[in-house]
Write a protein that holds these residues in place. Structure first.
Motif, short mmCIF file in Angstrom:
data_model
loop_
_atom_site.label_atom_id
_atom_site.label_comp_id
_atom_site.label_asym_id
_atom_site.label_seq_id
_atom_site.Cartn_x
_atom_site.Cartn_y
_atom_site.Cartn_z
N LEU A 131 0.83 -1.21 0.00
CA LEU A 131 0.00 0.00 0.00
C LEU A 131 0.86 1.27 0.00
O LEU A 131 0.65 2.18 -0.80
CB LEU A 131 -0.92 -0.02 1.23
CG LEU A 131 -1.89 1.13 1.41
CD1 LEU A 131 -2.93 1.14 0.31
CD2 LEU A 131 -2.59 1.02 2.77
N TYR A 174 2.23 6.54 21.45
CA TYR A 174 2.04 5.11 21.76
C TYR A 174 1.32 4.89 23.07
O TYR A 174 1.53 5.59 24.06
CB TYR A 174 3.39 4.37 21.78
CG TYR A 174 3.93 4.13 20.40
CD1 TYR A 174 3.11 3.63 19.38
CD2 TYR A 174 5.27 4.38 20.09
CE1 TYR A 174 3.60 3.41 18.10
CE2 TYR A 174 5.77 4.15 18.82
CZ TYR A 174 4.92 3.67 17.83
OH TYR A 174 5.41 3.45 16.57
N ALA A 175 0.47 3.84 23.06
CA ALA A 175 -0.28 3.47 24.26
C ALA A 175 0.66 2.87 25.28
O ALA A 175 1.62 2.19 24.94
CB ALA A 175 -1.35 2.45 23.87
N VAL B 43 -8.00 5.48 15.54
CA VAL B 43 -6.66 5.39 14.92
C VAL B 43 -6.33 3.92 14.63
O VAL B 43 -5.80 3.58 13.57
CB VAL B 43 -5.56 5.98 15.83
CG1 VAL B 43 -4.27 6.16 15.06
CG2 VAL B 43 -6.00 7.30 16.41
N GLU B 46 -8.22 2.75 11.65
CA GLU B 46 -7.62 3.23 10.41
C GLU B 46 -6.43 2.34 10.01
O GLU B 46 -6.24 2.01 8.83
CB GLU B 46 -7.18 4.70 10.58
CG GLU B 46 -6.28 5.27 9.50
CD GLU B 46 -6.89 5.25 8.10
OE1 GLU B 46 -8.12 5.12 7.98
OE2 GLU B 46 -6.12 5.33 7.12
N ILE B 47 -5.63 1.93 11.00
CA ILE B 47 -4.49 1.03 10.72
C ILE B 47 -5.02 -0.28 10.13
O ILE B 47 -4.51 -0.77 9.11
CB ILE B 47 -3.70 0.72 12.02
CG1 ILE B 47 -3.07 1.99 12.61
CG2 ILE B 47 -2.66 -0.39 11.80
CD1 ILE B 47 -1.91 2.56 11.87
N GLN B 50 -6.08 -0.01 6.62
CA GLN B 50 -4.91 -0.02 5.72
C GLN B 50 -4.39 -1.44 5.51
O GLN B 50 -3.97 -1.80 4.41
CB GLN B 50 -3.79 0.84 6.30
CG GLN B 50 -4.05 2.33 6.22
CD GLN B 50 -2.89 3.16 6.77
OE1 GLN B 50 -1.80 2.65 7.02
NE2 GLN B 50 -3.12 4.44 6.96
N LEU B 51 -4.42 -2.25 6.57
CA LEU B 51 -3.90 -3.61 6.46
C LEU B 51 -4.78 -4.47 5.55
O LEU B 51 -4.27 -5.30 4.80
CB LEU B 51 -3.74 -4.25 7.85
CG LEU B 51 -2.73 -3.56 8.77
CD1 LEU B 51 -2.60 -4.31 10.09
CD2 LEU B 51 -1.37 -3.43 8.10
N GLU B 53 -6.67 -3.22 3.14
CA GLU B 53 -6.41 -2.68 1.80
C GLU B 53 -5.08 -3.21 1.25
O GLU B 53 -4.96 -3.52 0.07
CB GLU B 53 -6.39 -1.15 1.88
CG GLU B 53 -6.68 -0.46 0.55
CD GLU B 53 -6.53 1.05 0.67
OE1 GLU B 53 -6.77 1.60 1.76
OE2 GLU B 53 -6.17 1.68 -0.34
N MET B 237 -0.67 -1.49 15.80
CA MET B 237 0.56 -0.68 15.67
C MET B 237 0.95 0.03 16.97
O MET B 237 1.69 1.01 16.95
CB MET B 237 0.42 0.36 14.55
CG MET B 237 0.68 -0.18 13.18
SD MET B 237 2.39 -0.71 13.03
CE MET B 237 2.15 -2.26 12.23
N LEU B 239 -0.96 1.78 18.90
CA LEU B 239 -1.60 3.08 19.05
C LEU B 239 -2.80 3.06 19.99
O LEU B 239 -3.56 4.01 20.08
CB LEU B 239 -2.02 3.59 17.66
CG LEU B 239 -0.82 3.77 16.72
CD1 LEU B 239 -1.26 3.88 15.28
CD2 LEU B 239 0.00 4.99 17.11
#
Lengths: 181, 278
Positions: A131, A174-175, B43, B46-47, B50-51, B53, B237, B239
């Motif tokens: 991608l 980051y969490a 968020v 959204e990641i 993308q994965l 896609e 990721m 997040l």
């Protein structure tokens, strides 16, 4: 959380408006380098040599792409884990590097360097190499060709999707894992 | 006695490594789609979008799913009634050489000291089991460096037991955080020896996400760990979010009365594996 469209080279003003969590679409030239290239660049600097690209305002993308198939500028090209470059990054930020792109946590030294030299650390989505490669319009090896996938390339990217992970003010996206034992 | 030629193996492996690097297994695709539905952090969502896609695009464009096309890991089950005409190990390596070149895959193998790239993604890492029958089963995994770097092994004491195992696994995954490209899959090897536990952990990663352990006690432990890992809140990721892990797979073996070997092999979401039988 804000969204920005930025163009390289980045200025101090570009960097200082960003906060952890912001979305950025980056366009322009970025330089690729990972483990072996960083080692060689820092060795060159230690001997009084030069970096293979103008470092002021520049952006390094931690990536080792797959070979470009016919008709494409590059193969799969997602980020590699950044911490392995932590030992080299502060020196480069000190020289005027404005941003690095990778995935994963940075060391306290890098986070400090971002504050001191007004830099930023962007995260791209790991494992989305097919991608992300669609945002790369041109690619050319500019140094250390013998390193193969680890050679330094200049990439022309368009609207490369990034998240601000660490900003120039100590902010981090980051969490924190909730470990209760 | 069945004869399998070196050429048959070379061609099979060359195709196998290319297909595995482009097409994500169905169970992993389904798990990512389900994760996208269930994740609540925007968020993280959204990641995951993308994965999903990314795997679709990899299929369309025939580009590798990830630029880290991995070390070539093989688990080979050789039927004892098979006669290999030629050299099995060399045939697998030759298949890797040809497949990684033809498929425009990255060559990611180097000398540990000089760091000079071997240039053809060999040697392959081959685990060979001799089994009954006249078939040759070749299981391949493209194992990325980012997730492998976050893996660990340890020797626990028998007294530490399941509690100790669980603590070690959770601490490791919490510490790894965003680095191994979550949502991850966790392979766990328990028992055996210092060297055998990590092999079990890697072997466990070959089990499809949809397949529970045949032993209901271990299946329950896999579920318990999966829930505990997702409660860490690391998220896609790193997040933040509900989906940190897509599956936990455990394999166990008897061990020494003094020992409790444990290995945690972390796999990124791009779990590229494929097997063929000749």
């Amino acid at each position: 959380m804000s969204e920005y469209k930025l163009q390289t080279p980045l200025t101090e003003k570009d960097v200082l408006q960003l906060r952890a969590g912001d979305k950025v679409l980056l366009s322009g030239l970025v330089y690729t380098a990972r483990d072996a290239a960083h080692k060689r660049m820092l060795e060159a600097l230690a001997k009084g040599g030069e970096l293979p690209f103008p470092v002021k305002g520049s952006v390094i993308y931690y990536v080792g792409p797959t070979p470009a198939p016919l008709g494409r500028p590059i193969g799969s090209a997602g980020p590699t884990t950044s911490y392995r470059m932590d030992t080299y990054a502060p020196t480069l930020y000190k020289l005027g590097l404005k941003a690095t792109i990778g995935k994963g946590k940075r060391s306290p030294e890098v986070i400090e360097a971002l504050k001191t030299y007004k830099g930023v650390y962007f995260g791209a989505t790991g494992g989305a190499g097919a991608l992300l490669s669609q945002c790369v319009k041109q690619a050319k090896i500019i140094a250390y060709e013998d390193l193969g996938p680890e050679a330094v390339r200049v990439l022309h990217v368009q609207d490369f999707p990034l998240l601000v992970i660490n900003d120039a003010f100590g902010g981090e996206l980051y969490a924190k894992p909730q470990l209760i034992l | 006695m069945r004869i399998i030629s070196e050429n048959q193996i070379i061609e099979t492996v060359a195709e196998l490594v290319q297909e595995a690097n482009i097409n994500l297994p169905e169970d992993v695709k389904q798990a990512l789609v389900k994760a996208l539905e269930e994740e609540t952090n925007p968020v993280g969502k959204e990641i995951l979008r993308q994965l999903v896609e990314n795997y679709k695009l990899a299929e369309q464009t025939q580009l590798p799913l990830c630029q880290d096309t991995g070390l070539a890991i093989f688990f080979v089950e050789l039927g004892q009634d098979v006669f290999i005409e030629g050299d099995l190990v060399e045939a697998i390596n030759q298949g890797v050489r040809l497949g990684y070149e033809a498929g425009f895959l990255r060559k990611s193998v180097c000398d540990p000291f000089t760091r000079i790239n071997t240039g053809d993604n060999t040697p392959a890492f081959i685990h060979l089991d001799l089994v009954k029958g006249d078939k040759l089963k070749i299981k391949f995994m493209a194992k990325g460096g980012g997730s492998e770097n976050m893996s660990r092994a340890t020797m626990l004491t028998p007294a530490q037991g399941w509690k100790g195992i669980k603590e070690f696994v959770l601490k490791r995954i919490a510490e790894a955080g965003p680095n191994p490209c979550p949502p991850i899959i966790v392979g766990i090897g328990i028992g055996g020896t210092f060297d055998y536990a990590p092999i079990l952990a890697k072997k466990a990663l070959f089990r499809p996400l949809t397949l529970e352990h045949w032993d209901s006690e271990l299946a329950a432990k896999e579920k318990e760990l999966l829930t505990a890992i997702n409660e860490l809140g690391i998220g896609p990721m790193g997040l933040g979010g509900k989906i940190t892990c897509l599956g936990v797979k455990i394999e166990k073996s008897p061990c020494h009365i003094a020992s409790l070997p444990l290995a945690v092999n972390i796999q990124c979401h791009s779990s590229r594996r494929k097997e063929v039988e000749i």
